[in-house]
Design a protein around this motif. Structure first.
Motif, PDB file in Angstrom:
ATOM      1  N   GLY A 237       0.558  -1.183  -0.068  1.00 48.61           N
ATOM      2  CA  GLY A 237       0.061  -0.084  -0.142  1.00 48.61           C
ATOM      3  C   GLY A 237       0.938   1.293   0.015  1.00 48.61           C
ATOM      4  O   GLY A 237       0.352   2.258  -0.553  1.00 48.61           O
ATOM      5  N   ALA A 238       2.016   1.213   0.628  1.00 46.65           N
ATOM      6  CA  ALA A 238       2.914   2.344   0.918  1.00 46.65           C
ATOM      7  C   ALA A 238       3.569   2.726  -0.766  1.00 46.65           C
ATOM      8  O   ALA A 238       3.748   3.984  -0.916  1.00 46.65           O
ATOM      9  N   PHE A 239       4.010   1.578  -1.137  1.00 50.06           N
ATOM     10  CA  PHE A 239       4.795   1.929  -2.410  1.00 50.06           C
ATOM     11  C   PHE A 239       3.977   1.818  -3.825  1.00 50.06           C
ATOM     12  O   PHE A 239       4.397   2.260  -4.864  1.00 50.06           O
ATOM     13  N   VAL A 240       2.986   1.139  -3.694  1.00 49.01           N
ATOM     14  CA  VAL A 240       2.164   0.976  -5.062  1.00 49.01           C
ATOM     15  C   VAL A 240       0.325   1.135  -4.611  1.00 49.01           C
ATOM     16  O   VAL A 240      -0.125   0.422  -4.534  1.00 49.01           O
ATOM     17  N   PRO A 241       0.424   2.234  -4.279  1.00 53.13           N
ATOM     18  CA  PRO A 241      -0.959   2.676  -3.287  1.00 53.13           C
ATOM     19  C   PRO A 241      -2.144   2.553  -4.743  1.00 53.13           C
ATOM     20  O   PRO A 241      -3.223   1.893  -4.249  1.00 53.13           O
ATOM     21  N   LYS A 242      -1.945   2.561  -5.772  1.00 55.09           N
ATOM     22  CA  LYS A 242      -3.037   2.651  -6.951  1.00 55.09           C
ATOM     23  C   LYS A 242      -3.268   1.118  -7.217  1.00 55.09           C
ATOM     24  O   LYS A 242      -4.376   0.665  -7.344  1.00 55.09           O
ATOM     25  N   SER A 243      -2.227   0.215  -7.330  1.00 58.46           N
ATOM     26  CA  SER A 243      -2.631  -1.165  -7.238  1.00 58.46           C
ATOM     27  C   SER A 243      -3.116  -1.767  -6.062  1.00 58.46           C
ATOM     28  O   SER A 243      -4.238  -2.459  -6.178  1.00 58.46           O
ATOM     29  N   PHE A 244      -2.760  -1.254  -4.896  1.00 56.81           N
ATOM     30  CA  PHE A 244      -3.498  -1.802  -3.706  1.00 56.81           C
ATOM     31  C   PHE A 244      -4.883  -1.245  -3.457  1.00 56.81           C
ATOM     32  O   PHE A 244      -5.841  -1.928  -3.296  1.00 56.81           O
ATOM     33  N   ALA A 245      -5.302   0.046  -3.973  1.00 56.94           N
ATOM     34  CA  ALA A 245      -6.322   0.478  -4.037  1.00 56.94           C
ATOM     35  C   ALA A 245      -7.555  -0.203  -5.036  1.00 56.94           C
ATOM     36  O   ALA A 245      -8.633  -0.528  -4.691  1.00 56.94           O
ATOM     37  N   SER A 246      -7.036  -0.699  -6.179  1.00 57.08           N
ATOM     38  CA  SER A 246      -7.737  -1.231  -7.190  1.00 57.08           C
ATOM     39  C   SER A 246      -8.205  -2.342  -6.757  1.00 57.08           C
ATOM     40  O   SER A 246      -9.283  -3.041  -6.851  1.00 57.08           O
ATOM     41  N   VAL A 247      -7.033  -3.447  -6.272  1.00 58.75           N
ATOM     42  CA  VAL A 247      -7.239  -4.604  -5.719  1.00 58.75           C
ATOM     43  C   VAL A 247      -8.318  -4.462  -4.627  1.00 58.75           C
ATOM     44  O   VAL A 247      -9.269  -5.452  -4.575  1.00 58.75           O
ATOM     45  N   ALA A 248      -8.143  -3.468  -3.788  1.00 51.40           N
ATOM     46  CA  ALA A 248      -9.115  -3.481  -2.460  1.00 51.40           C
ATOM     47  C   ALA A 248     -10.577  -3.226  -3.035  1.00 51.40           C
ATOM     48  O   ALA A 248     -11.607  -3.783  -2.591  1.00 51.40           O
ATOM     49  N   ASN A 249     -10.791  -2.624  -3.987  1.00 53.36           N
ATOM     50  CA  ASN A 249     -12.202  -2.194  -4.544  1.00 53.36           C
ATOM     51  C   ASN A 249     -12.671  -3.393  -5.201  1.00 53.36           C
ATOM     52  O   ASN A 249     -13.865  -3.500  -5.018  1.00 53.36           O
ATOM     53  N   SER A 250     -11.981  -4.150  -5.972  1.00 57.29           N
ATOM     54  CA  SER A 250     -12.526  -5.190  -6.519  1.00 57.29           C
ATOM     55  C   SER A 250     -13.048  -6.285  -5.596  1.00 57.29           C
ATOM     56  O   SER A 250     -13.977  -6.946  -5.809  1.00 57.29           O
ATOM     57  N   VAL A 251     -12.001  -6.472  -4.331  1.00 55.19           N
ATOM     58  CA  VAL A 251     -12.169  -7.527  -3.697  1.00 55.19           C
ATOM     59  C   VAL A 251     -13.599  -6.867  -2.688  1.00 55.19           C
ATOM     60  O   VAL A 251     -14.551  -7.947  -2.357  1.00 55.19           O
ATOM     61  N   TYR A 252     -13.566  -5.729  -2.450  1.00 53.84           N
ATOM     62  CA  TYR A 252     -14.876  -5.363  -2.092  1.00 53.84           C
ATOM     63  C   TYR A 252     -16.087  -5.493  -2.333  1.00 53.84           C
ATOM     64  O   TYR A 252     -17.166  -5.889  -1.961  1.00 53.84           O
ATOM     65  N   THR A 253     -16.107  -5.000  -3.820  1.00 48.92           N
ATOM     66  CA  THR A 253     -17.212  -5.468  -4.522  1.00 48.92           C
ATOM     67  C   THR A 253     -17.623  -6.888  -4.612  1.00 48.92           C
ATOM     68  O   THR A 253     -18.739  -7.132  -4.350  1.00 48.92           O
ATOM     69  N   PHE A 254     -16.565  -7.683  -4.732  1.00 42.82           N
ATOM     70  CA  PHE A 254     -17.119  -9.051  -4.921  1.00 42.82           C
ATOM     71  C   PHE A 254     -17.718  -9.771  -3.789  1.00 42.82           C
ATOM     72  O   PHE A 254     -18.740 -10.359  -3.612  1.00 42.82           O
ATOM     73  N   THR A 255     -16.980  -9.103  -2.498  1.00 44.49           N
ATOM     74  CA  THR A 255     -17.558  -9.718  -1.281  1.00 44.49           C
ATOM     75  C   THR A 255     -18.948  -9.453  -0.945  1.00 44.49           C
ATOM     76  O   THR A 255     -19.622 -10.161  -0.610  1.00 44.49           O
ATOM     77  N   THR A 256     -19.124  -7.776  -1.019  1.00 45.00           N
ATOM     78  CA  THR A 256     -20.419  -7.562  -0.472  1.00 45.00           C
ATOM     79  C   THR A 256     -21.363  -8.102  -1.475  1.00 45.00           C
ATOM     80  O   THR A 256     -22.555  -8.519  -1.091  1.00 45.00           O
ATOM     81  N   ASN A 257     -21.285  -8.312  -2.751  1.00 47.35           N
ATOM     82  CA  ASN A 257     -22.106  -8.844  -3.698  1.00 47.35           C
ATOM     83  C   ASN A 257     -22.543 -10.296  -3.335  1.00 47.35           C
ATOM     84  O   ASN A 257     -23.552 -10.882  -3.514  1.00 47.35           O
ATOM     85  N   ALA A 258     -21.188 -11.113  -3.112  1.00 52.20           N
ATOM     86  CA  ALA A 258     -21.448 -12.682  -2.997  1.00 52.20           C
ATOM     87  C   ALA A 258     -21.832 -12.985  -1.558  1.00 52.20           C
ATOM     88  O   ALA A 258     -22.371 -13.912  -1.477  1.00 52.20           O
ATOM     89  N   PHE A 259     -21.414 -12.212  -0.421  1.00 50.14           N
ATOM     90  CA  PHE A 259     -21.548 -12.767   0.943  1.00 50.14           C
ATOM     91  C   PHE A 259     -22.317 -11.875   1.694  1.00 50.14           C
ATOM     92  O   PHE A 259     -22.490 -12.087   2.811  1.00 50.14           O
ATOM     93  N   GLY A 260     -23.133 -10.743   1.079  1.00 53.72           N
ATOM     94  CA  GLY A 260     -23.937  -9.991   2.089  1.00 53.72           C
ATOM     95  C   GLY A 260     -24.951 -10.679   2.658  1.00 53.72           C
ATOM     96  O   GLY A 260     -25.070 -10.495   4.096  1.00 53.72           O
TER      97      GLY A 260
END
Length: 530
Positions: A27-50
């Motif tokens: 997250g410190a050195f590649v914040p854009k990649s970290f944020a992109s993956v985090a957003n994708s995982v967030y969307t998948f988790t809420t949709n599949a396991f809410g």
């Protein structure tokens, strides 16, 4: 040196520390990649396991209430006849401070005003109306009520029971089997303890991040201090120094005194707003919201919008349940630590009723005051919150006398809550990664204190609130399954204990009835009476 060597040889300590460190570096050195993956995982988790989060949490609520009212409620979390370690007020203060104080200060105005401006999906309610205010208050009560604390209660209860009643170590891995010989280290226990540590770090980092953002928002609103990464890193560094200093004093000094200070300051601020604000309106809206909360309890517990679409439930209810599940290893271990000597019934009712009631009163006071200002005095608090959620409390306090003093007190209160939570977290994480040692080394607390501060800063800088929410949501998913297993094992164990107790009682009674000496004594007594 011996303590440090033992610490570093524990696989739970170094594996979980390395995983968190990798996330920090990413997250410190590649914040854009970290944020992109985090957003994708967030969307998948809420949709599949809410749906899974909703069902799990209502199960925890029902499980707690069943244990409390059943015959198992009289079982003591310790030896029979053992007295509680802490007085009731101190106990509640420690629960309030370590459990959710900083989150409530952040969302106490922000959540009801956000729902007021943008009502939940599927109710057909227009924003910034009387109906929107009623719905907003009810759902705020729901999110900070019994459901949230049922998760903390379950983990604390299970850990306290197996630790103080069965003599096991204070580790999550020791609670997922009813077998008596549980102190032997096995691989699956290590995996579960690592998952608990990671979930704890993410949950605590989420709350610490919320508090840092709110402090920055308050300083910006009051003094024009810019809201940017450098300021937030500076706030994180100051808090780190404060909570690490507090952690050196131990549980019975630093955390205990800070908890009492937290509760006293929170009550002082709340009473000030209650009596200088629209007191009758606040009390009436509180009463109405309590009634709505009770009336719609089941409906809200299962409410989703598969037909209407929308993301409201996933962004709010699902996030909250995931957040508290991620918090639960930390809060549960801490609740267990301070609840020794209480009965199952006493602990459940104390943890499941008193803190949620305080939360509802807090939301009614601050949220109710903000509603009254917008509905009847033409202010625009909802719009301000919509633009910057971190300013919610300070925009509201601006409408009261002594604004500067109140806002400064609020920032101080947030800081104390954050220091208490992080202090408690470093203690619990040290305990969890040192084989359940109730007095973890300063080295372990320093490592976890540093990693908590680092992951909080990374989550804030890389993706802000979204990153904080994602961290809790993802970390909570595997731990939800572990919580369900813990409930099953607790029930099996208390049932076995109660059966053994009842058999022993029956044998004792039978022996008394069939003992010849007892019959002779009864005959002698009858003759004497005649």
């Amino acid at each position: 040196m011996k303590e440090n060597k033992t610490q570093s040889s524990n696989p739970v300590f170094w594996i979980s520390a390395i995983i968190i460190l990798v996330l920090v570096i990413w997250g410190a050195f590649v914040p854009k990649s970290f944020a992109s993956v985090a957003n994708s995982v967030y969307t998948f988790t809420t949709n599949a396991f809410g749906w899974f989060y909703l069902l799990a949490v209502i199960f925890f609520v029902l499980f707690c209430f069943y244990l409390a009212v059943s015959k198992y409620g009289k079982i003591r979390l310790g030896k029979d006849g053992e007295k509680p370690e802490y007085p009731f007020f101190t106990w509640i203060g420690m629960l309030f401070s370590a459990g959710f104080g900083v989150g409530l200060v952040f969302w106490g105005v922000a959540e009801p005003m956000t729902h007021f401006a943008n009502p939940p999906t599927g109710f057909g309610v227009e924003g910034e109306t009387e109906q929107a205010a009623k719905l907003a208050m009810r759902y705020s009560f729901f999110h900070w009520g019994v459901h949230q604390w049922s998760v903390f209660t379950v983990v604390g209860l299970v850990m306290a029971y197996f630790q103080y009643r069965k003599g096991r170590r204070s580790l999550i891995g020791e609670t997922i089997s009813t077998k008596t010989n549980q102190n032997k280290s096995v691989p699956w226990k290590t995996v579960i303890n690592i998952l608990a540590v990671i979930a704890t770090v993410m949950g605590v980092a989420t709350s610490l991040g919320f508090g840092i953002l709110q402090i920055n928002g308050g300083l910006d609103y009051m003094y024009g201090l810019p809201q940017n990464a450098w300021v937030q890193i500076g706030i994180t560094a100051i808090l780190f120094i404060l909570y690490m200093s507090s952690s050196t004093t131990g549980l019975n000094k630093g955390i205990k005194y800070l908890s009492n200070l937290n509760l006293a300051l929170a009550l002082l601020l709340m009473l000030f707003v209650l009596f200088l604000g629209p007191t009758v309106f606040i009390l009436e809206s509180f009463t109405l919201a309590i009634g709505g909360y009770i009336q719609k309890f089941i409906e809200m517990s299962f409410y989703m919008t598969p037909y209407q679409g929308g993301t409201w439930v996933k962004e709010w209810t699902v996030f909250y349940w995931a957040w508290v599940i991620a918090w639960s290893p930390f809060i549960g271990a801490f609740v267990a630590r301070v609840s020794k000597g209480r009965s199952i019934r006493e602990m459940i009712f104390g943890v499941l009723i008193v803190p949620p009631f305080i939360a509802m009163v807090w939301i009614a006071v601050f949220g109710g005051a903000a509603f009254h200002l917008d509905l009847f005095q033409g202010t625009a608090i909802a719009d301000a919150v919509n633009n910057d959620v971190t300013s919610a409390l300070f925009v509201t306090l601006e409408q009261f006398p002594l604004t500067g003093i109140l806002s400064t007190l609020s920032i101080f209160l947030i800081c104390v809550f954050l220091v208490t939570s992080a202090d408690s977290a470093t203690f619990v994480l040290g305990m969890m990664t040192s084989g359940g040692d109730l007095n973890p080394s300063l080295f372990s607390k320093l490592v976890w204190g540093t990693l908590i501060a680092a992951i909080s800063a990374v989550l804030i800088i890389s993706s802000g609130l979204q990153g904080l929410q994602t961290a809790s949501l993802v970390a909570a998913l595997p731990f939800t399954v572990i919580l369900l297993v813990m409930c099953v094992n607790l029930f099996k164990s208390v049932r076995q204990e109660m059966k053994a107790y009842e058999v022993k009682k029956e044998r004792k009674l039978l022996k008394k009835l069939t003992d010849p000496s007892n019959r002779q004594k009864e005959s002698s007594d009858q003759s004497h009476t005649s």
